[in-house]
Enzyme design. Structure first.
Site, PDB file in Angstrom:
ATOM      1  N   ASP A   8     -56.438  50.056  11.860  1.00 41.19           N
ATOM      2  CA  ASP A   8     -56.546  52.199  11.589  1.00 41.19           C
ATOM      3  C   ASP A   8     -55.695  52.519  11.993  1.00 41.19           C
ATOM      4  O   ASP A   8     -54.413  52.415  12.162  1.00 41.19           O
ATOM      5  CB  ASP A   8     -57.751  51.721  12.353  1.00 41.19           C
ATOM      6  CG  ASP A   8     -57.793  52.304  13.933  1.00 41.19           C
ATOM      7  OD1 ASP A   8     -57.256  51.843  14.391  1.00 41.19           O
ATOM      8  OD2 ASP A   8     -58.558  52.531  14.976  1.00 41.19           O
ATOM      9  N   HIS A   9     -56.048  53.786  12.389  1.00 42.83           N
ATOM     10  CA  HIS A   9     -54.960  54.671  12.646  1.00 42.83           C
ATOM     11  C   HIS A   9     -54.443  54.401  14.163  1.00 42.83           C
ATOM     12  O   HIS A   9     -53.187  54.909  14.080  1.00 42.83           O
ATOM     13  CB  HIS A   9     -54.894  56.361  12.730  1.00 42.83           C
ATOM     14  CG  HIS A   9     -56.551  56.832  13.993  1.00 42.83           C
ATOM     15  ND1 HIS A   9     -57.781  56.152  13.022  1.00 42.83           N
ATOM     16  CD2 HIS A   9     -56.593  57.015  14.298  1.00 42.83           C
ATOM     17  CE1 HIS A   9     -58.643  56.492  13.892  1.00 42.83           C
ATOM     18  NE2 HIS A   9     -58.013  57.257  14.918  1.00 42.83           N
ATOM     19  N   CYS A  65     -57.217  47.654  15.954  1.00 41.05           N
ATOM     20  CA  CYS A  65     -57.805  48.366  15.826  1.00 41.05           C
ATOM     21  C   CYS A  65     -57.201  49.137  17.067  1.00 41.05           C
ATOM     22  O   CYS A  65     -56.661  48.871  18.499  1.00 41.05           O
ATOM     23  CB  CYS A  65     -59.488  49.274  15.586  1.00 41.05           C
ATOM     24  SG  CYS A  65     -60.450  48.179  16.571  1.00 41.05           S
ATOM     25  N   GLY A  66     -57.729  50.327  17.870  1.00 41.28           N
ATOM     26  CA  GLY A  66     -57.457  50.603  19.122  1.00 41.28           C
ATOM     27  C   GLY A  66     -58.128  49.568  20.085  1.00 41.28           C
ATOM     28  O   GLY A  66     -57.323  48.946  20.693  1.00 41.28           O
ATOM     29  N   GLY A  68     -59.461  46.712  19.585  1.00 37.14           N
ATOM     30  CA  GLY A  68     -59.840  45.467  18.183  1.00 37.14           C
ATOM     31  C   GLY A  68     -61.522  45.209  17.908  1.00 37.14           C
ATOM     32  O   GLY A  68     -61.159  43.835  16.782  1.00 37.14           O
ATOM     33  N   GLY A  70     -64.052  47.559  17.208  1.00 31.13           N
ATOM     34  CA  GLY A  70     -64.448  47.759  15.567  1.00 31.13           C
ATOM     35  C   GLY A  70     -64.247  47.201  14.557  1.00 31.13           C
ATOM     36  O   GLY A  70     -64.948  46.502  13.668  1.00 31.13           O
ATOM     37  N   HIS A  98     -61.295  25.966  17.975  1.00 32.45           N
ATOM     38  CA  HIS A  98     -63.141  25.186  18.342  1.00 32.45           C
ATOM     39  C   HIS A  98     -63.451  26.263  16.851  1.00 32.45           C
ATOM     40  O   HIS A  98     -64.517  25.246  16.478  1.00 32.45           O
ATOM     41  CB  HIS A  98     -63.495  25.652  19.124  1.00 32.45           C
ATOM     42  CG  HIS A  98     -62.338  25.061  20.090  1.00 32.45           C
ATOM     43  ND1 HIS A  98     -63.396  25.283  21.145  1.00 32.45           N
ATOM     44  CD2 HIS A  98     -61.523  23.970  20.516  1.00 32.45           C
ATOM     45  CE1 HIS A  98     -62.461  24.508  22.543  1.00 32.45           C
ATOM     46  NE2 HIS A  98     -62.008  23.680  21.741  1.00 32.45           N
ATOM     47  N   ASN A  99     -62.952  27.217  16.716  1.00 31.99           N
ATOM     48  CA  ASN A  99     -63.908  28.601  15.778  1.00 31.99           C
ATOM     49  C   ASN A  99     -63.171  28.314  13.947  1.00 31.99           C
ATOM     50  O   ASN A  99     -64.549  29.149  13.389  1.00 31.99           O
ATOM     51  CB  ASN A  99     -64.629  29.654  15.963  1.00 31.99           C
ATOM     52  CG  ASN A  99     -64.351  29.401  17.817  1.00 31.99           C
ATOM     53  OD1 ASN A  99     -63.692  29.893  18.850  1.00 31.99           O
ATOM     54  ND2 ASN A  99     -65.963  29.199  17.536  1.00 31.99           N
ATOM     55  N   ARG A 132     -66.171  17.750  16.657  1.00 28.39           N
ATOM     56  CA  ARG A 132     -68.060  18.114  16.282  1.00 28.39           C
ATOM     57  C   ARG A 132     -67.983  20.024  16.505  1.00 28.39           C
ATOM     58  O   ARG A 132     -68.987  20.284  16.341  1.00 28.39           O
ATOM     59  CB  ARG A 132     -67.587  17.556  17.998  1.00 28.39           C
ATOM     60  CG  ARG A 132     -66.685  18.919  19.058  1.00 28.39           C
ATOM     61  CD  ARG A 132     -66.773  18.654  19.865  1.00 28.39           C
ATOM     62  NE  ARG A 132     -65.231  18.527  21.462  1.00 28.39           N
ATOM     63  CZ  ARG A 132     -66.173  19.945  22.158  1.00 28.39           C
ATOM     64  NH1 ARG A 132     -66.986  20.436  21.941  1.00 28.39           N
ATOM     65  NH2 ARG A 132     -64.863  19.973  22.503  1.00 28.39           N
TER      66      ARG A 132
END
EC number: 5.3.1.6
Length: 145
Positions: A8-9, A65-66, A68, A70, A98-99, A132
């Protein structure tokens, strides 16, 4: 790697720094905007980034973003994206291991350029651990599993 980056800005300057850093490392980078610090809405850029990653146009995404927060929420509205908000290299590495995160989010008002670069390095250098973690990751995109 093919990496898409959007902000974003509030994060347009950090985006420019990270875009050049990634290009310098030899990655193909798609800058999805914005180009200026004129006010924009982070969901618009988060959705745009998520679409590019979900369609396979980019291997990974960088969302800024400002704070992170949003833009990471916006990216995660797309079931094909697993966006992790990180603030240091360990969380960036664990997000991949892990993700199987395919998008990294950071806040320009909270994370300096050098730390953001370190987070990117850790994120891009880490492979998904599988094992796992695989079943859990499948549930993130398909909650009926």
């Amino acid at each position: 790697m093919r990496i898409a980056i959007a902000s974003d800005h509030a994060a347009v300057d950090l985006k420019a720094e990270l875009r050049e850093y990634l290009i310098g490392l030899g990655h193909e980078v798609a800058d999805l905007g914005p180009e200026t610090a004129d006010r924009v809405d982070y969901p618009d850029y988060g959705y745009k980034l998520a679409g590019v990653v979900a369609e396979g146009i980019a291997d990974y995404g960088v969302a800024l973003c400002g704070s992170g927060i949003g833009i990471s929420i916006a990216v995660n509205r797309n079931a094909a994206c697993r966006c992790a908000l990180v603030s240091e290299p360990l969380s960036a590495s664990l997000a991949r291991e892990h993700n199987d995160a395919n998008v990294i989010a950071m806040g320009a008002r909270l994370t300096g350029v050098d730390m953001a670069k370190a987070c990117l390095d850790a994120f891009l250098a880490t492979d998904f651990g599988g094992g796992r973690h695989a079943g859990r990751v499948e549930k993130l995109s398909n909650p009926t599993v």
